[in-house]
Design a protein around this motif. Structure first.
Motif, PDB file in Angstrom:
ATOM      1  N   ALA A  52       0.808  -1.472   0.217  1.00  0.00           N
ATOM      2  CA  ALA A  52       0.363  -0.103  -0.101  1.00  0.00           C
ATOM      3  C   ALA A  52       1.099   1.491  -0.356  1.00  0.00           C
ATOM      4  N   THR A  53       0.708   2.349  -0.174  1.00  0.00           N
ATOM      5  CA  THR A  53       0.696   3.662  -0.872  1.00  0.00           C
ATOM      6  C   THR A  53       0.964   4.411   0.553  1.00  0.00           C
ATOM      7  N   ALA A  54      -0.056   3.915   1.344  1.00  0.00           N
ATOM      8  CA  ALA A  54      -1.409   5.304   1.930  1.00  0.00           C
ATOM      9  C   ALA A  54      -1.182   4.245   3.457  1.00  0.00           C
ATOM     10  N   PRO A  55      -0.879   4.903   4.535  1.00  0.00           N
ATOM     11  CA  PRO A  55      -2.060   3.478   5.324  1.00  0.00           C
ATOM     12  C   PRO A  55      -3.560   3.063   5.366  1.00  0.00           C
ATOM     13  N   PRO A  56      -3.832   2.225   5.758  1.00  0.00           N
ATOM     14  CA  PRO A  56      -5.045   2.465   5.989  1.00  0.00           C
ATOM     15  C   PRO A  56      -5.853   3.524   6.529  1.00  0.00           C
ATOM     16  N   SER A  57      -7.506   4.043   5.469  1.00  0.00           N
ATOM     17  CA  SER A  57      -7.845   4.777   6.385  1.00  0.00           C
ATOM     18  C   SER A  57      -9.342   4.201   7.493  1.00  0.00           C
ATOM     19  N   ALA A  58     -10.047   5.108   8.029  1.00  0.00           N
ATOM     20  CA  ALA A  58     -11.346   4.556   8.633  1.00  0.00           C
ATOM     21  C   ALA A  58     -12.013   4.165   6.638  1.00  0.00           C
ATOM     22  N   ALA A  59     -12.046   5.104   6.195  1.00  0.00           N
ATOM     23  CA  ALA A  59     -13.204   4.639   5.309  1.00  0.00           C
ATOM     24  C   ALA A  59     -12.810   3.498   3.940  1.00  0.00           C
ATOM     25  N   ASP A  60     -11.111   3.072   4.089  1.00  0.00           N
ATOM     26  CA  ASP A  60     -11.064   1.654   4.039  1.00  0.00           C
ATOM     27  C   ASP A  60     -11.734   0.608   4.557  1.00  0.00           C
ATOM     28  N   ILE A  61     -12.199   0.879   5.425  1.00  0.00           N
ATOM     29  CA  ILE A  61     -12.407  -0.029   6.875  1.00  0.00           C
ATOM     30  C   ILE A  61     -14.095  -0.399   6.171  1.00  0.00           C
ATOM     31  N   THR A  62     -14.755   0.211   5.970  1.00  0.00           N
ATOM     32  CA  THR A  62     -15.956   0.968   5.744  1.00  0.00           C
ATOM     33  C   THR A  62     -16.153  -0.444   4.592  1.00  0.00           C
ATOM     34  N   THR A  63     -15.478   0.175   3.621  1.00  0.00           N
ATOM     35  CA  THR A  63     -15.676  -0.705   1.980  1.00  0.00           C
ATOM     36  C   THR A  63     -15.314  -2.004   3.019  1.00  0.00           C
ATOM     37  N   TRP A  79      -4.319  -7.548  12.837  1.00  0.00           N
ATOM     38  CA  TRP A  79      -2.502  -6.168  12.214  1.00  0.00           C
ATOM     39  C   TRP A  79      -1.629  -6.598  13.349  1.00  0.00           C
ATOM     40  N   VAL A  80       0.204  -6.247  13.353  1.00  0.00           N
ATOM     41  CA  VAL A  80       0.317  -5.792  14.436  1.00  0.00           C
ATOM     42  C   VAL A  80       0.930  -4.349  15.184  1.00  0.00           C
ATOM     43  N   HIS A  81       0.781  -4.136  15.687  1.00  0.00           N
ATOM     44  CA  HIS A  81       0.284  -3.045  16.357  1.00  0.00           C
ATOM     45  C   HIS A  81       2.196  -2.121  16.218  1.00  0.00           C
ATOM     46  N   GLU A  82       2.695  -2.729  16.806  1.00  0.00           N
ATOM     47  CA  GLU A  82       3.876  -2.387  16.144  1.00  0.00           C
ATOM     48  C   GLU A  82       4.303  -1.800  14.505  1.00  0.00           C
ATOM     49  N   HIS A  83       3.749  -2.657  13.869  1.00  0.00           N
ATOM     50  CA  HIS A  83       4.055  -2.638  12.186  1.00  0.00           C
ATOM     51  C   HIS A  83       3.523  -1.602  12.086  1.00  0.00           C
ATOM     52  N   ASP A  84       2.101  -1.663  12.254  1.00  0.00           N
ATOM     53  CA  ASP A  84       1.297  -0.123  11.637  1.00  0.00           C
ATOM     54  C   ASP A  84       0.698   0.163  13.368  1.00  0.00           C
ATOM     55  N   PRO A  85       1.406   0.853  13.684  1.00  0.00           N
ATOM     56  CA  PRO A  85       0.763   1.656  15.242  1.00  0.00           C
ATOM     57  C   PRO A  85       0.193   2.216  15.075  1.00  0.00           C
ATOM     58  N   GLY A  86      -0.381   3.093  12.918  1.00  0.00           N
ATOM     59  CA  GLY A  86      -1.667   4.095  13.895  1.00  0.00           C
ATOM     60  C   GLY A  86      -2.694   3.425  13.077  1.00  0.00           C
ATOM     61  N   LEU A  87      -2.801   2.680  13.222  1.00  0.00           N
ATOM     62  CA  LEU A  87      -4.304   1.465  12.244  1.00  0.00           C
ATOM     63  C   LEU A  87      -5.067   1.302  13.776  1.00  0.00           C
ATOM     64  N   LEU A  88      -4.489   1.508  15.537  1.00  0.00           N
ATOM     65  CA  LEU A  88      -5.549   0.751  16.443  1.00  0.00           C
ATOM     66  C   LEU A  88      -6.479   1.982  16.251  1.00  0.00           C
ATOM     67  N   ALA A  89      -6.127   3.341  16.341  1.00  0.00           N
ATOM     68  CA  ALA A  89      -7.155   4.816  16.330  1.00  0.00           C
ATOM     69  C   ALA A  89      -7.891   4.672  15.135  1.00  0.00           C
ATOM     70  N   LEU A  96     -14.870  -0.095  14.691  1.00  0.00           N
ATOM     71  CA  LEU A  96     -14.386  -1.495  15.313  1.00  0.00           C
ATOM     72  C   LEU A  96     -13.986  -2.123  17.059  1.00  0.00           C
ATOM     73  N   ALA A  97     -14.140  -2.663  17.423  1.00  0.00           N
ATOM     74  CA  ALA A  97     -13.457  -3.501  19.200  1.00  0.00           C
ATOM     75  C   ALA A  97     -12.118  -4.417  18.876  1.00  0.00           C
ATOM     76  N   VAL A  98     -11.285  -3.855  19.218  1.00  0.00           N
ATOM     77  CA  VAL A  98     -10.184  -4.261  19.182  1.00  0.00           C
ATOM     78  C   VAL A  98      -9.339  -4.841  20.881  1.00  0.00           C
ATOM     79  N   LEU A  99      -9.085  -6.569  20.094  1.00  0.00           N
ATOM     80  CA  LEU A  99      -8.512  -6.813  21.037  1.00  0.00           C
ATOM     81  C   LEU A  99      -6.705  -6.710  21.223  1.00  0.00           C
TER      82      LEU A  99
END
Length: 281
Positions: A52-63, A79-89, A96-99
């Motif tokens: 990907a050329t950009a991190p996943p967005s909320a719109a991507d998740i909805t799609t 996903w692995v948080h330390e690899h994609d730290p911005g995705l949690l928020a 989404l509820a995140v474990l």
């Protein structure tokens, strides 16, 4: 994050992306890739796309969620948080509820011994066994009963509950299991007591020299006997003996992670598993 940790996380992330690709088609949706299984078997998840050329967005998740619904798939993301730290928020803002599960890797100097943790024999499943289908069904039934009562506390569910949970395997699913076990992509074990049958089970998936241990479960009535640690140790030992250089797993909680720390694992990060928050579209 040091270079060693970063390198391990990169290899684990590559593993997560590779595992579904021989059984599923990959659909790219912005910064996410959705794996859609071809044929019978457990459904897969959506993950950050490696190219990907950009991190996943909320719109991507909805799609992706709309696509999962259309296909009748669980709305699951990993996903692995330390690899994609911005995705949690972003995931939480998208409903989404995140474990946040401890992600652990086996110390390369460890040589786990199942007998240290329990005197119950742990058996590796092989496709040429007299009742391979029964062994696989027992492994799945133990997991179904074990995961229905999360945690490590003892409970009442034992062999009778396991037997009630046994289901007949689809022929295609059993054939897939046999092929993957035969070529080393999957390992399965049972911890058994004569007269009682399987009390604990577990499996591992492997791509190259990286392997993940998963599905370690113990019947609630048999807990606090070291069976989970013994199953994990048996899988890790076999993986190391057959050339795996990275063996990892994720734990459902810090309490469960303590079992794996005893075997020789150490925490390296956080595996995030997300699904819709109750009541939110």
């Amino acid at each position: 994050m040091d270079l060693v940790q970063a390198g391990l996380l990169d290899r684990i992330e590559s593993f997560y992306d590779a595992v579904p690709r021989d059984a599923a088609r990959a659909e790219k949706h912005g910064g996410l890739v959705l794996f859609v299984r071809e044929g019978p078997g457990w459904p897969f998840y959506a993950r950050p796309a490696p190219d990907a050329t950009a991190p996943p967005s909320a719109a991507d998740i909805t799609t992706v969620r709309h696509r999962q619904r259309a296909l009748g798939l669980p709305e699951a993301f990993e996903w692995v948080h330390e690899h994609d730290p911005g995705l949690l928020a972003v995931a939480r803002s998208a409903g989404l509820a995140v474990l946040e599960a401890p992600l652990l890797v086996l110390d390369p100097d460890s040589r786990p011994d199942p007998g240290v943790f329990s005197d119950v024999p742990v058996r590796l499943l092989t496709p040429d066994a007299p009742d391979f289908a029964g062994d696989v069904a027992a492994r799945r039934a133990v997991a179904a009963v074990g995961f229905s009562a999360a945690g490590t506390a003892r409970g009442e569910a034992g062999p009778a509950a396991r037997d009630a949970a046994v289901t007949e395997l689809d022929v295609a699913a059993l054939e897939e299991e046999a092929v993957r076990v035969a070529d080393g992509r999957r390992l399965s074990v049972l911890a058994e007591v004569p007269g009682q049958g399987a009390l604990a089970s577990g499996m591992a998936m492997r791509v190259g020299d990286v392997a993940e241990i998963a599905g370690v479960a113990t019947l609630p009535a048999a807990r606090r006997r070291g069976l989970g640690a013994a199953v994990t140790a048996a899988l890790a030992r076999e993986l190391l003996a057959t050339g795996a250089s990275v063996v990892f797993l994720s734990a459902g909680s810090t309490e469960i992670a303590r079992v794996y720390l005893r075997v020789g694992f150490r925490r390296i990060g956080t595996a995030c598993l997300a699904e819709p928050t109750a009541g939110r579209p």
